[in-house]
Design a protein around this motif. Structure first.
Motif, PDB file in Angstrom:
ATOM      1  N   THR A 104       0.823  -1.215   0.000  1.00 53.15           N
ATOM      2  CA  THR A 104       0.000   0.000   0.000  1.00 53.15           C
ATOM      3  C   THR A 104       0.855   1.262   0.000  1.00 53.15           C
ATOM      4  O   THR A 104       0.539   2.226  -0.701  1.00 53.15           O
ATOM      5  N   GLU A 105       1.921   1.297   0.768  1.00 50.65           N
ATOM      6  CA  GLU A 105       2.767   2.485   0.887  1.00 50.65           C
ATOM      7  C   GLU A 105       3.693   2.577  -0.328  1.00 50.65           C
ATOM      8  O   GLU A 105       4.912   2.428  -0.253  1.00 50.65           O
ATOM      9  N   ASP A 142      -6.162   6.375   1.391  1.00 53.31           N
ATOM     10  CA  ASP A 142      -5.058   7.341   1.439  1.00 53.31           C
ATOM     11  C   ASP A 142      -5.321   8.536   0.538  1.00 53.31           C
ATOM     12  O   ASP A 142      -4.972   9.682   0.884  1.00 53.31           O
ATOM     13  N   ARG A 157       3.529  12.186  -1.976  1.00 51.15           N
ATOM     14  CA  ARG A 157       2.814  10.955  -1.613  1.00 51.15           C
ATOM     15  C   ARG A 157       1.478  10.865  -2.344  1.00 51.15           C
ATOM     16  O   ARG A 157       1.101   9.796  -2.834  1.00 51.15           O
ATOM     17  N   ARG A 158       0.781  11.977  -2.456  1.00 51.25           N
ATOM     18  CA  ARG A 158      -0.525  11.975  -3.132  1.00 51.25           C
ATOM     19  C   ARG A 158      -0.373  11.702  -4.631  1.00 51.25           C
ATOM     20  O   ARG A 158      -1.188  10.985  -5.229  1.00 51.25           O
ATOM     21  N   MET A 161       0.233   7.972  -5.048  1.00 53.90           N
ATOM     22  CA  MET A 161      -0.959   7.155  -4.834  1.00 53.90           C
ATOM     23  C   MET A 161      -1.946   7.270  -5.991  1.00 53.90           C
ATOM     24  O   MET A 161      -2.576   6.284  -6.374  1.00 53.90           O
TER      25      MET A 161
END
Length: 549
Positions: A104-105, A142, A157-158, A161
């Motif tokens: 996921t990360e 997330d 990070r966004r 994702m």
């Protein structure tokens, strides 16, 4: 300076000199450049103490998962790492959580290797479907968390994702509805009721525009047909409305990014130049949607409630998130109405037929709805089957007859053969099975009844083969006999012609008158090849010649 300060012999003297230098810096009036030079020299000789960073101690298995996914993974070894992930003890709850968290990360992975993680997850789906569901849910959660917090430190990070979400669609882990729901959420979440930017999406912030462009660049090229293309066209109109509500003019970077993205997925797209054009196009879509929904909606209170919900428009609140679901329902409304009418007629006919009998009519269950896609699929399927049958019919299976090695035959077995040459014993026919173990061949005897299919089939095959060989032998012998006769006749013809020529030459020969006996040379016309066995002797014929006077 650092060596003198750390050395045991010069430590005290170097420390005293540093203190003197610092006191002179405080007493004298130095400019900023000189002060910075003095401080740099001091920190170079005696740097301040830095607290050691605390390293998180993880179990070895978790460290191995992180190493595989964040360091070793690339497009060349995806299959190898997939095998390693399949070997993990997924039944252990702790290991399951570590693997889901690592998958996921994805912001810890290089941006160019995000598609490799999606590929790995797609290969893992067939074996660990529950883990795939957890990962997809974590990605969506997330993305929603980034919209709620809206902090600049989470921007990278966004972006990772949202790129990961598009790759999940490319590898068929999620449906298109999830993509369009996420796109509309990016445009509408945190906005004011009138559609203007809110506190979570400031007026001069263009980061959500970047997220939309990244998602469309990743998977937008696959929305090129069917209902997905219609949804994409509708979204592009509302996306342009969203852009006109930002600070104008747009920065060149944002403008070029939007133009490149939209023209890449739709090369013939014409962008709106004014907010009024975009608003009119969005109004037409809303009007068309309201008219269809009002025709299919319930009358009375239900219809009034639906009208009240639509008064705010598609861009208000969360109505935009449900737009793609409602658009799908529009295509099914007409089919549903036809089905309902057919079911009512069937129910009425059924009641008339069974009025006189006490028979209960049961529901026949769901009915299949015929559509164009089903017909195209069946046509393509039939075509594929036909082609496969043609290919199979053209393939000839070679018949392999493995001969039994002579040096492996059993010695001393009393057997006799039938008319086909196959060894048989009483009511059984003896077959020999050759097996290979390692580099050695082994012989095994099998006794099969004569009336079995295997024995009878082999006998028929051998008889047919023998008959074919006899027929071939007969044809060859006949051909050779005919050839010999033709050669004999040709030789006789040549011999008869040569005899005729000899007789012709002997009849036309005159006795020459000469002064004496003559000797024939090889070039004389009367010296023929047929006279080689009977040579002429002129000396014996001297008395025949008349004496000359």
């Amino acid at each position: 300076g650092r060596y003198l300060l750390r050395s045991h012999d010069s430590h005290l003297r170097a420390k005293a000199l540093l203190e003197i230098m610092m006191r002179k810096k405080q007493v004298q009036h130095l400019d900023g450049r000189q002060k910075s030079l003095v401080e740099d020299a001091l920190y170079a000789a005696n740097p301040p103490e830095v607290k050691p960073t605390l390293r998180v101690l993880r179990p070895p298995l978790q460290e191995y998962i992180i190493k595989l996914l964040y360091k070793d993974l690339n497009k060349l070894n995806t299959e190898k790492i997939l095998k390693q992930f399949r070997k993990l003890p997924w039944t252990d709850l702790q290991v399951f959580q570590w693997a889901v968290q690592a998958l996921t990360e994805v912001w810890n992975v290089k941006f160019s290797n995000i598609h490799c993680v999606a590929n790995l997850l797609a290969g893992l789906k067939s074996y660990q479907e529950e883990a795939t569901i957890w990962v997809v849910d974590g990605v969506l959660e997330d993305i929603r968390l980034g919209l709620e917090i809206n902090e600049s430190r989470m921007n990278q990070r966004r972006v990772s994702m949202i790129k990961y979400l598009g790759e999940l669609y490319n590898y068929q882990l999620i449906e298109s509805n999830v993509i369009f729901r996420s796109l509309y959420t990016l445009l509408s979440f945190g906005c004011n009721p009138d559609g203007s930017p809110g506190p979570l999406d400031p007026f001069d912030s263009y980061f959500r525009v970047r997220l939309v462009c990244v998602l469309l660049d990743t998977c937008g090229m696959y929305f090129d047909h069917g209902s997905s293309k219609k949804k994409l066209d509708t979204f592009i109109i509302f996306f342009q409305c969203y852009l006109f509500k930002k600070r104008q003019p747009l920065p060149l970077e944002v403008e070029y990014m939007v133009t490149d993205t939209l023209l890449a997925i739709q090369p013939h797209l014409i962008l709106y130049s004014t907010p009024m054009e975009a608003a009119e196009a969005a109004g037409e879509i809303e009007k068309k949607f309201r008219s269809k929904f009002s025709e299919t909606g319930d009358e009375g209170e239900g219809g009034e409630e639906s009208d009240e919900e639509e008064e705010g428009g598609l861009l208000e609140g969360g109505s935009q998130e449900d737009y793609e679901e409602e658009e799908e329902e529009e295509e099914e409304v007409e089919d549903d109405e036809e089905e309902e009418g057919d079911e009512d007629e069937n129910q009425i006919i059924g009641q008339d037929e069974f009025e006189d009998e006490d028979v209960g009519v049961l529901n026949s269950g769901p009915k299949q709805i015929q559509c164009v896609e089903d017909d195209e699929f069946m046509a393509a399927f039939d075509k594929m089957l036909t082609e496969s049958r043609k290919v199979d019919s053209n393939i000839k299976i070679p018949s392999v007859d493995v001969a039994i090695p002579m040096h492996l035959r059993g010695v001393g077995l009393k057997t006799h053969t039938d008319e086909t040459g196959q060894e048989q014993d009483g009511q059984y026919k003896r077959f020999t099975l050759v097996t290979k173990k390692g580099h050695k061949q082994q012989l095994k005897d099998l006794h099969i009844p004569i009336d079995s299919n295997l024995a009878s089939g082999l006998r028929d095959t051998q008889q047919a083969l023998k008959a074919e060989q006899l027929e071939m032998k007969k044809l060859v012998l006949t051909h050779e006999r005919r050839q010999e006769e033709e050669d004999y006749q040709a030789a006789m013809l040549v011999e008869s012609q040569s005899q005729v020529k000899i007789q012709t030459h002997s009849g036309n020969t005159h006795r020459p008158i000469s002064h004496g006996p003559q000797h024939f040379s090889r070039q004389h016309h009367s010296y023929h090849h047929s006279n080689r066995q009977r040579p002429h002797h002129p000396r014996k014929q001297q008395d025949r010649w008349p004496k000359q006077q």
